[in-house]
Design an enzyme around this catalytic site. Structure first.
Site, PDB file in Angstrom:
ATOM      1  N   GLY A 375       0.829  -1.198   0.000  1.00  0.00           N
ATOM      2  CA  GLY A 375       0.000   0.000   0.000  1.00  0.00           C
ATOM      3  C   GLY A 375       0.862   1.245   0.000  1.00  0.00           C
ATOM      4  O   GLY A 375       2.065   1.167   0.173  1.00  0.00           O
ATOM      5  N   PRO A 376       0.210   2.412  -0.186  1.00  0.00           N
ATOM      6  CA  PRO A 376       0.961   3.668  -0.237  1.00  0.00           C
ATOM      7  C   PRO A 376       1.652   3.961   1.096  1.00  0.00           C
ATOM      8  O   PRO A 376       1.303   3.336   2.098  1.00  0.00           O
ATOM      9  CB  PRO A 376      -0.123   4.710  -0.503  1.00  0.00           C
ATOM     10  CG  PRO A 376      -1.362   3.985  -0.811  1.00  0.00           C
ATOM     11  CD  PRO A 376      -1.221   2.595  -0.351  1.00  0.00           C
ATOM     12  N   PRO A 377       2.590   4.882   1.107  1.00  0.00           N
ATOM     13  CA  PRO A 377       3.289   5.211   2.347  1.00  0.00           C
ATOM     14  C   PRO A 377       2.326   5.783   3.380  1.00  0.00           C
ATOM     15  O   PRO A 377       1.364   6.457   3.025  1.00  0.00           O
ATOM     16  CB  PRO A 377       4.290   6.293   1.938  1.00  0.00           C
ATOM     17  CG  PRO A 377       4.324   6.284   0.463  1.00  0.00           C
ATOM     18  CD  PRO A 377       3.061   5.676  -0.023  1.00  0.00           C
ATOM     19  N   GLY A 378       2.580   5.500   4.630  1.00  0.00           N
ATOM     20  CA  GLY A 378       1.833   6.127   5.708  1.00  0.00           C
ATOM     21  C   GLY A 378       0.451   5.574   5.953  1.00  0.00           C
ATOM     22  O   GLY A 378      -0.362   6.208   6.601  1.00  0.00           O
ATOM     23  N   GLY A 380      -0.031   2.682   7.503  1.00  0.00           N
ATOM     24  CA  GLY A 380      -0.027   1.866   8.717  1.00  0.00           C
ATOM     25  C   GLY A 380       0.552   0.483   8.567  1.00  0.00           C
ATOM     26  O   GLY A 380       0.305  -0.380   9.394  1.00  0.00           O
ATOM     27  N   LYS A 381       1.358   0.272   7.528  1.00  0.00           N
ATOM     28  CA  LYS A 381       1.923  -1.064   7.321  1.00  0.00           C
ATOM     29  C   LYS A 381       2.909  -1.398   8.445  1.00  0.00           C
ATOM     30  O   LYS A 381       2.837  -2.457   9.058  1.00  0.00           O
ATOM     31  CB  LYS A 381       2.622  -1.125   5.957  1.00  0.00           C
ATOM     32  CG  LYS A 381       1.676  -0.837   4.807  1.00  0.00           C
ATOM     33  CD  LYS A 381       2.344  -0.990   3.479  1.00  0.00           C
ATOM     34  CE  LYS A 381       3.452   0.006   3.218  1.00  0.00           C
ATOM     35  NZ  LYS A 381       3.012   1.412   3.136  1.00  0.00           N
ATOM     36  N   THR A 382       3.829  -0.466   8.685  1.00  0.00           N
ATOM     37  CA  THR A 382       4.811  -0.712   9.728  1.00  0.00           C
ATOM     38  C   THR A 382       4.131  -0.863  11.070  1.00  0.00           C
ATOM     39  O   THR A 382       4.470  -1.732  11.870  1.00  0.00           O
ATOM     40  CB  THR A 382       5.777   0.481   9.812  1.00  0.00           C
ATOM     41  OG1 THR A 382       6.201   0.786   8.496  1.00  0.00           O
ATOM     42  CG2 THR A 382       6.966   0.149  10.671  1.00  0.00           C
ATOM     43  N   SER A 698      -4.024   2.407 -18.586  1.00  0.00           N
ATOM     44  CA  SER A 698      -5.322   2.900 -18.120  1.00  0.00           C
ATOM     45  C   SER A 698      -5.590   4.352 -18.487  1.00  0.00           C
ATOM     46  O   SER A 698      -6.648   4.882 -18.190  1.00  0.00           O
ATOM     47  CB  SER A 698      -5.449   2.709 -16.610  1.00  0.00           C
ATOM     48  OG  SER A 698      -4.711   3.697 -15.945  1.00  0.00           O
ATOM     49  N   LYS A 741      -7.980   5.257  -6.783  1.00  0.00           N
ATOM     50  CA  LYS A 741      -8.213   6.290  -7.796  1.00  0.00           C
ATOM     51  C   LYS A 741      -9.405   7.172  -7.427  1.00  0.00           C
ATOM     52  O   LYS A 741      -9.353   8.392  -7.544  1.00  0.00           O
ATOM     53  CB  LYS A 741      -8.438   5.636  -9.166  1.00  0.00           C
ATOM     54  CG  LYS A 741      -7.138   5.092  -9.763  1.00  0.00           C
ATOM     55  CD  LYS A 741      -7.389   4.394 -11.080  1.00  0.00           C
ATOM     56  CE  LYS A 741      -6.084   3.985 -11.721  1.00  0.00           C
ATOM     57  NZ  LYS A 741      -6.297   3.176 -12.922  1.00  0.00           N
TER      58      LYS A 741
HETATM   59  P1  ADP Z   1       3.667   2.739   6.483  1.00  0.00           P
HETATM   60  O1  ADP Z   1       4.517   1.754   7.139  1.00  0.00           O
HETATM   61  O2  ADP Z   1       2.533   2.141   5.729  1.00  0.00           O
HETATM   62  O3  ADP Z   1       4.394   3.727   5.655  1.00  0.00           O
HETATM   63  P2  ADP Z   1       3.244   3.713   9.135  1.00  0.00           P
HETATM   64  O4  ADP Z   1       2.924   2.441   9.790  1.00  0.00           O
HETATM   65  O5  ADP Z   1       4.578   4.302   9.320  1.00  0.00           O
HETATM   66  O6  ADP Z   1       2.939   3.567   7.586  1.00  0.00           O
HETATM   67  O7  ADP Z   1       2.117   4.743   9.554  1.00  0.00           O
HETATM   68  C1  ADP Z   1       2.309   6.128   9.640  1.00  0.00           C
HETATM   69  C2  ADP Z   1       1.641   6.663  10.869  1.00  0.00           C
HETATM   70  O8  ADP Z   1       0.246   6.574  10.768  1.00  0.00           O
HETATM   71  C3  ADP Z   1       1.990   5.904  12.120  1.00  0.00           C
HETATM   72  O9  ADP Z   1       2.148   6.813  13.162  1.00  0.00           O
HETATM   73  C4  ADP Z   1       0.775   5.026  12.360  1.00  0.00           C
HETATM   74  O10 ADP Z   1       0.617   4.750  13.711  1.00  0.00           O
HETATM   75  C5  ADP Z   1      -0.343   5.877  11.830  1.00  0.00           C
HETATM   76  N1  ADP Z   1      -1.426   5.069  11.294  1.00  0.00           N
HETATM   77  C6  ADP Z   1      -1.509   4.521  10.079  1.00  0.00           C
HETATM   78  N2  ADP Z   1      -2.655   3.877   9.899  1.00  0.00           N
HETATM   79  C7  ADP Z   1      -3.358   4.019  11.041  1.00  0.00           C
HETATM   80  C8  ADP Z   1      -4.648   3.589  11.472  1.00  0.00           C
HETATM   81  N3  ADP Z   1      -5.455   2.881  10.684  1.00  0.00           N
HETATM   82  N4  ADP Z   1      -5.029   3.917  12.721  1.00  0.00           N
HETATM   83  C9  ADP Z   1      -4.234   4.650  13.501  1.00  0.00           C
HETATM   84  N5  ADP Z   1      -3.023   5.093  13.151  1.00  0.00           N
HETATM   85  C10 ADP Z   1      -2.577   4.794  11.931  1.00  0.00           C
END
Ligand code: ADP
Length: 815
Positions: A375-378, A380-382, A698, A741
């Site tokens: 998925g896109p950055p940020g 919540g993957k990590t 696309s 999209k």
């Molecule tokens: P990724 O690894 O996908 O780039 P991160 O896990 O670093 O994203 O998430 C970025 C920030 O957003 C973190 O502080 C994370 O706790 C928060 N975050 C992301 N998704 C959620 C969610 N569904 N609920 C609460 N916090 C989230």
């Protein structure tokens, strides 16, 4: 070996001496005395002492010694005076009393010599002291070859036993050879072999010399075997003791030398390392390697570069968690709570993760699939990975693969390189401190490869449960068991994951958030987190909903939450400063205050401000950072019907543009154009941003629409965006990434999105809050797209479209 002493010359003489048939009788169950042998004899019971004293008075001084028959029960019960034939063994020895002496405790010490074997004929009654009528016996000799071989063998074995036995003089062997008769020889040997009373008695009772040899042979063989074993055991024990002593001694010496050379530090260090190696509980292979290296280190001067290379190596060896592991506490209910506590929404990935954990909790042989969060950055993957670790009670480590081009970053450099270190896998495990952490391989799609080797091949091994229990890091150079590690990968896009790796993983898509979701997450998670990270509390700061909504929509435009979190962080930082400077009252952040904290809004709802234009179409693209809106521009100039495409388009995108062009040219009539309307016109299509490569089919409908707009001079509705692949006949084919999209279109203020008819089923992925604001239209054919996208007004003159306004777009791939 028994203790009897050898006969001397006088014994020879004694043996030849004759004696009367009635002899004083001694009975024993302790010693057996053979003819020709001298032995001490101790007597303690008074009757017997009396008998002996009487015998000493006779001229011949010969007595008969018979063994007692073994009796049931305690032999002490038998009255020593009451001697009957059946109490005694039938064959005994006539012995000569050489010397008798009273010991201070009253016992009688005798030195006796055997004279000959005698048969007990009877025990006459009414004698003064126990007496036996005996008959002298002769050995039965034999002189066959078999006997000769047997006797030589026995004598050879005896010599061997003498050689092996400690404290037995070598002359014993020669003494046997010097005895004149085989019978005497075998009796002598029998006295020297360790036998019990009954065994000795059995030999005494045998008149056939050959039989005696046979009996002794078995005992002697046993004896030799025991002696050999004993010697072996002793040599081994002595060997280890000697080795240990030698090593200790040498070490002490070396220590002394090192102290003398001022290298005492080194020996202390080596001692410490030795202890640490023991403590680290390494597997055998690793321990051997570590000990070998330690041995090498000991022989190096402390100042040499090799010394510090070895030192670093050993430092790594003892710190890698070979056997340290954390205990799992896998409670799926608790895991669910943990995931919900840390994350808003994300229903699908959470579901799947819980299923994954359930399987693991039921079946402990770990061969589960490797999850890959895409998925896109940020989004919540990590943070999902962290929650998995927390739910399982395991350590969490992260390794970013972005830009890793070199296999040795994964696997380490060989020790021979200057400054070599283990690869990132081993480094990560050392950081974790356990051998079973949750190990996140971040950005697996950004792996590179070049002449330095392909890191993905090393990763393949890491992720393969069949192979990873013997993962060999080049630096450590011994196998490490990775099979207990839970690997989770993350990626922004599936396309660039090496297919072989992708094959090993189970993909879990985590797509972008809607504005509503972002607002919720900001309120519940990001604000509290940032507030406490900046040393504030809710008593000091309150960001109101309007302000948050504005941050979401006017200060950030992204699929994930990274910038949103950063902006909230900025607000908190500025508020923290106010308190540091002496503010007392709580700060309330309102929408109107935002420019003070964050500057002017970065994103406006631009579309609202623009008008419908000819030659500008909003296309929807899917990029690694989420969905995006691309404003495709086209303009025509007088020319010869050529199409120019710019904006770093990939081959697929170029070809799909050409297909769109061909289709539009074939549609002159339905577009209200006549003849070869394109002949004297060149069209230039540009897809911003010009420096970012783009590819994928696309954008077909977007291209067709922009071309139709230019040729017909009809403006395009400014708030319509579209996506779809086009065939030469104008059919609209389905595309991927619908949710991302549509979300991107929503973020950009688009009101209508045109999707391929075949994507209708994907609509359920789009949250209701977005569908309320964005109309979704479906098209099977380009004609339907044009009907909805182009402004109805028809102009008769074809004009050249004005160069359109610049757009912002970090777009990369439109697939
Ligand atoms: P990724 O690894 O996908 O780039 P991160 O896990 O670093 O994203 O998430 C970025 C920030 O957003 C973190 O502080 C994370 O706790 C928060 N975050 C992301 N998704 C959620 C969610 N569904 N609920 C609460 N916090 C989230």
């Amino acid at each position: 070996m028994a203790e009897e002493t050898m006969i001397d010359e006088t014994t020879e003489a004694i043996a030849k001496r004759s004696f009367p048939p009635d002899l004083p009788l001694l009975a024993t169950n302790e010693v057996v005395i053979y003819p020709y042998m001298a032995a001490p004899l101790l007597i303690d019971d008074e009757t017997t002492i009396h008998t002996v004293e009487q015998a000493m008075k006779t001229g011949h001084k010969v007595v008969a010694l018979f063994g007692r028959q073994p009796v049931e029960g305690d032999s002490q019960d038998i009255d020593t005076r009451d001697l009957r034939e059946h109490h005694l063994c039938p064959i005994g020895t006539a012995i000569q009393l050489v010397r008798a002496q009273r010991a201070p405790d009253g016992k009688l010490q005798l030195l006796v010599h055997g004279v000959s074997r005698v048969l007990l004929e009877r025990i006459p009654a009414d004698t003064q002291y126990p007496t036996a009528r005996v008959k002298e016996l002769q050995d039965i000799e034999e002189s066959t070859a078999h006997f000769e071989a047997l006797s030589r063998n026995v004598i050879g074995q005896f010599q061997k036993a003498v050689d092996l036995a400690p404290n037995v003089p070598q002359e014993m062997g020669e003494a046997v050879a010097s005895l004149p008769e085989r019978g005497q020889q075998i009796d002598f040997i029998a006295t020297q072999v360790n036998l019990d009373f009954e065994e000795r008695q059995k030999i005494l009772g045998e008149l056939s010399v050959r039989r005696r040899f046979e009996i002794v042979n078995t005992y002697l063989n046993r004896e030799v075997e025991i002696l050999e074993l004993r010697q072996k055991i002793q040599t081994e024990a002595a060997g280890t003791i000697e080795d240990a002593q030698r090593e200790f001694y040498l070490r002490q010496q070396m220590k002394a030398i090192q102290e003398e050379l001022g290298e005492g530090e080194a020996s202390r260090e080596i001692d410490e390392l030795r202890e640490e190696i023991v403590k680290a509980d390494l597997p055998d292979e690793a321990r051997e390697e570590a000990e070998r290296e330690l041995g090498r280190m000991e022989s190096m001067p402390q100042a040499s570069p090799e010394y510090s290379v070895s030192r670093t190596y050993l430092d790594w060896m003892v710190r890698v968690p070979w056997s340290a592991s954390s205990e799992d506490h896998l409670d799926v209910k608790a895991a669910e709570k943990q995931l919900d506590k840390d994350h808003y929404g994300l229903e699908q990935p959470k579901e799947r993760i819980l299923e994954y954990l359930s399987v693991r909790s039921l079946k402990n042989d770990v061969r589960g699939p490797i999850l890959c969060l895409v998925g896109p950055p940020g989004v919540g993957k990590t943070s999902l990975g962290r929650s998995v670790a927390a739910a399982m009670g395991r350590e969490f480590v992260r390794m970013s693969l972005g830009g890793v081009r070199d296999e040795s970053e994964v696997r380490g450099h060989r020790r021979t390189y200057v400054g070599a270190l283990p690869g990132r896998i081993i480094q990560g495990l050392r950081r974790a401190g356990t051998n079973n952490p949750v190990f996140m391989l971040d950005e697996i799609d950004k792996l590179g490869s070049d002449f330095r080797g392909d890191p993905s091949s090393a990763l393949l091994e890491v992720l393969d449960p069949e192979q990873n229990h013997t993962f060999v890091d080049h630096y450590l150079d011994v196998a490490f068991d990775l099979s207990n590690v839970v690997f989770i990968a993350t990626a922004n896009s599936l396309h660039s994951i090496p297919p072989a790796l992708l094959d090993r993983m189970e993909v879990l898509e985590v797509s972008g958030y809607t504005q509503v979701e972002k607002l919720e997450i900001a309120k519940r998670y990001l604000v509290p987190k940032q507030v406490s990270e900046h040393g504030l509390t809710s008593k000091r700061i309150y960001i109101d909903k309007g302000a948050l909504r504005s941050v979401v929509s006017e200060y950030t435009r992204e699929a994930g939450l990274r910038n949103l979190e950063r902006e909230i962080g900025t607000i908190c930082r500025k508020v923290a400063r106010k308190f540091a400077e002496g503010r007392q009252r709580r700060v309330r952040v309102k929408e109107t205050d935002l420019p003070d904290y964050l500057g002017p809004p970065r994103f406006r709802q631009e579309l609202a401000e623009t008008s419908n234009e000819v030659g500008v179409v909003a296309g929807l693209a899917w990029t690694p950072v989420g969905g995006d809106v691309l404003f495709v521009e086209a303009t025509s100039t007088p020319g010869r019907g050529r199409l120019r495409l710019t904006g770093k388009l990939g081959d697929v995108m170029k070809e799909s543009s050409e297909a769109a062009m061909t289709y539009i040219r074939s549609q002159g009539e339905s577009l209200g154009l006549s003849g070869a309307f394109w002949e004297d016109t060149d069209v230039h299509v540009h897809v911003p941003a010009g420096a970012v490569p783009k590819d994928g089919p696309s954008a077909g409908v977007t291209m067709a629409t922009v071309l139709a707009s230019v040729y017909t001079d009809r403006p395009v509705k400014k708030d319509v965006a579209m996506t779809g692949e086009v065939t030469l006949r104008g059919k609209v084919l389905p595309i991927g990434g619908v949710r991302d999209k549509v979300l991107a279109a929503h973020r950009a203020g688009i009101r209508t999105v045109i999707l391929p008819e075949d994507n209708r089923k994907d609509l359920e992925e789009v949250p209701d809050s977005v569908r309320k604001n964005v109309k979704i239209r479906f098209a099977e054919h380009v004609g339907q797209v044009l009907d909805q996208a182009l402004v109805k007004k028809r102009t008769s003159n074809r004009t050249t479209a004005r160069p359109s306004r610049p757009t912002r777009s970090p777009a990369a791939v439109a697939n």
